[in-house]
Scaffold this motif. Structure first.
Motif, mmCIF file in Angstrom:
data_model
loop_
_atom_site.group_PDB
_atom_site.id
_atom_site.type_symbol
_atom_site.label_atom_id
_atom_site.label_comp_id
_atom_site.label_asym_id
_atom_site.label_seq_id
_atom_site.Cartn_x
_atom_site.Cartn_y
_atom_site.Cartn_z
ATOM 1 N N LYS A 1 -4.008 -0.013 -7.655
ATOM 2 C CA LYS A 1 -3.714 -0.001 -6.218
ATOM 3 C C LYS A 1 -4.624 -0.998 -5.498
ATOM 4 O O LYS A 1 -4.181 -1.718 -4.600
ATOM 5 N N ASP B 1 1.688 -3.890 -10.675
ATOM 6 C CA ASP B 1 1.074 -4.624 -9.566
ATOM 7 C C ASP B 1 1.949 -5.816 -9.160
ATOM 8 O O ASP B 1 2.230 -6.027 -7.974
ATOM 9 N N ALA C 1 2.682 1.610 -3.408
ATOM 10 C CA ALA C 1 1.708 2.026 -4.429
ATOM 11 C C ALA C 1 1.346 3.500 -4.276
ATOM 12 O O ALA C 1 1.265 4.230 -5.268
ATOM 13 N N GLU C 2 1.145 3.949 -3.049
ATOM 14 C CA GLU C 2 0.817 5.362 -2.822
ATOM 15 C C GLU C 2 2.000 6.262 -3.136
ATOM 16 O O GLU C 2 1.841 7.307 -3.771
ATOM 17 N N LYS D 1 0.843 -1.203 0.000
ATOM 18 C CA LYS D 1 0.000 0.000 0.000
ATOM 19 C C LYS D 1 0.878 1.253 0.000
ATOM 20 O O LYS D 1 0.652 2.178 -0.775
#
Length: 162
Positions: free
Chosen positions: A45, A116, A35-36, A32
């Protein structure tokens, strides 16, 4: 909300195994964060967070069937259980297909075909380096060989190489 439900479902699934619950929660947190930090679009995400939660879902059936949690067994056994979990949690076919592909390949490092996949591998390594007590030298080799995103490289540096 769907991620929270998936996490609750995985905690239930991993009852009696705090190590695996702790592992997937740490991988999810790193995934997380990466990804952010990388400004990943919301759909991707969501895939990243979902697969981070269930990436090791194949360990339990692998232990039962082969008496081993080796990565290749996880990749064989994981997608079947993952598909069931995702379907029950309201995921659509397109998302299920992608997440199951990632579960089926998360220990295969030469097939990375998207951000991903890349972030899942990086987040898993960030946790595994610590959990497996790998040396600074080994962590450096992993960084050079498998890390591509700026934020994951920075995390690895700060956690293990400085």
């Amino acid at each position: 909300k769907m991620i929270t439900e998936l996490i609750n479902k995985m905690i239930e699934y991993e009852t009696g195994c705090p190590q695996r619950t702790n592992h997937f929660l740490k991988v999810w947190a790193f995934a997380k964060l990466i990804a952010e930090n990388e400004n990943i679009d919301s759909k991707t995400k969501f895939i990243i967070e979902s697969v981070a939660v269930i990436h090791d879902i194949g360990i339990k059936p692998s232990l039962e069937k082969y008496n081993s949690s080796a990565g290749h067994y996880q990749q064989i056994e994981g997608p079947v259980v993952a598909e069931k979990f995702l379907r029950e949690s309201g995921y659509g076919t397109e998302l299920i297909d992608r997440i199951c592909f990632l579960v089926a390949n998360h220990h295969t490092y030469d097939k990375v075909d998207g951000i991903d996949y890349q972030i899942l591998i990086e987040a898993d390594f960030l946790v595994n380096i610590f959990e497996n007590g790998l040396s600074k030298e080994r962590a450096g080799h992993i960084k050079e060989s498998y890390f591509k995103t700026k934020s994951a490289k920075k995390l690895l540096d700060k956690l293990y190489l400085k």
